[in-house]
Design an enzyme around this catalytic site. Structure first.
Site, short mmCIF file in Angstrom:
data_model
loop_
_atom_site.label_atom_id
_atom_site.label_comp_id
_atom_site.label_asym_id
_atom_site.label_seq_id
_atom_site.Cartn_x
_atom_site.Cartn_y
_atom_site.Cartn_z
CG PHE A 1 -1.92 0.96 1.39
CD1 PHE A 1 -2.85 1.38 0.33
CD2 PHE A 1 -1.45 2.37 2.21
CE1 PHE A 1 -3.70 2.58 0.42
CE2 PHE A 1 -2.50 3.39 2.20
CZ PHE A 1 -3.47 3.52 1.67
N GLY A 2 0.51 2.14 -1.02
CA GLY A 2 1.29 3.25 -0.92
C GLY A 2 0.14 4.48 -0.87
CE1 TYR A 3 2.66 7.40 4.15
CE2 TYR A 3 2.49 4.84 3.92
CZ TYR A 3 3.13 6.27 4.49
OH TYR A 3 4.50 6.17 5.33
N GLY A 4 2.26 7.85 -0.24
CA GLY A 4 2.88 9.14 -0.58
C GLY A 4 3.23 8.93 -1.91
CB SER A 5 6.46 9.37 -3.80
OG SER A 5 7.10 8.27 -2.99
CD GLU B 1 9.37 4.27 0.42
OE1 GLU B 1 8.87 5.02 1.34
OE2 GLU B 1 9.03 4.55 -0.78
#
Length: 194
Positions: free
Chosen positions: A24-28, A99
Site C-alpha cells: 500500500f502506497g500513500y505518498g510518492s 523507503e
C-alpha cells in the site's frame, strides 16, 4: 532507531516464502511506481491518517537539510486512501532501499476503493522513534520547510504537488495535504528551489 532501516526490515519480515505481496502506497508510491508490479488497484486503510512529519535525508532533502515527506499516524476511525500494488517478494530489494529513511514494513488490511473486498498487505510506516522524524508543525510551517528543501530526487515541493494531484485523481480529499499545498502556493516562486 537508525534512519536506515534496510537490514531491520529484512530481519523483521522475511517475505521469501510468499509468491506475491500487496503493497500500500500513500505518498510518492501513489504516483511513482519505479518497480514492476503484477496488479495495481486504488485502496484504503482504516485507522491511519497521512502527515508530513517524516524527514527525507535521501530523496527530497539532504542529511544537513532534510525535506518533509508523508508518513502515517494512528487515528481511530480515520481512512487513508492510496494505491495498492501486487508485487513479488524480490521487489522489496528495491522498495526497502527506496523507503530506507526511517520506514518499517507493517502488515495491515487493505480495502479496495473500486469494489467491496480486502486483502492483507504491507505498508511502510515511519514512527516517532526513528532518527529522521521531524514531528508535527502547522501547515504553514510545513509548507515553508518544503519550499526551501531539495534533494537527489528533486524539489520537496514537487513531491507535495504530485501527491495532491494524485489524490485528486483518486477523488480523495486529504485536508492536511491540501492545506499544505495551499500554503505552498502562497510562497513567492523566487523563494522555491529550481
Amino acid at each position: 532507531m537508525s534512519h536506515n532501516t534496510i537490514a531491520l526490515n529484512k530481519q523483521r519480515q522475511p517475505l521469501d516464502h510468499l509468491e506475491s505481496v500487496w503493497l500500500f502506497g500513500y505518498g510518492s508510491l501513489i504516483y511513482k511506481a519505479d518497480f514492476e508490479y503484477l496488479q495495481r488497484r486504488p485502496a484504503f486503510i482504516w485507522g491511519w491518517q497521512r502527515r508530513f512529519w517524516q524527514g527525507s535525508h535521501d530523496h527530497r532533502g539532504t542529511p544537513e537539510a532534510p525535506g518533509r515527506v508523508a508518513t502515517l499516524i494512528e487515528k481511530p476511525g480515520a481512512r487513508c486512501a492510496g494505491m495498492a500494488y501486487k508485487v513479488t517478494p524480490d521487489t522489496f530489494e528495491h522498495l526497502d532501499h527506496r523507503e530506507k529513511n526511517g520506514y518499517l514494513r507493517v502488515f495491515t488490511a487493505l480495502h479496495w476503493l473500486d469494489e467491496p473486498g480486502e486483502a492483507e498487505g504491507l505498508v511502510y510506516l515511519a514512527s516517532a522513534d526513528n532518527e529522521a522524524w521531524l514531528g508535527p508543525a502547522t501547515e504553514a510551517e510545513i509548507a515553508a520547510h518544503i519550499a526551501r528543501s531539495e534533494g537527489p530526487s528533486g524539489p520537496n515541493s514537487e513531491y507535495l504537488l504530485k501527491l495532491a494531484e494524485a489524490l485528486r485523481e483518486l477523488d480523495e480529499h486529504d485536508e492536511h495535504v491540501f492545506a499544505i499545498e495551499q500554503e505552498l502556493i502562497k510562497i513567492p516562486a523566487d523563494n522555491l528551489p529550481e
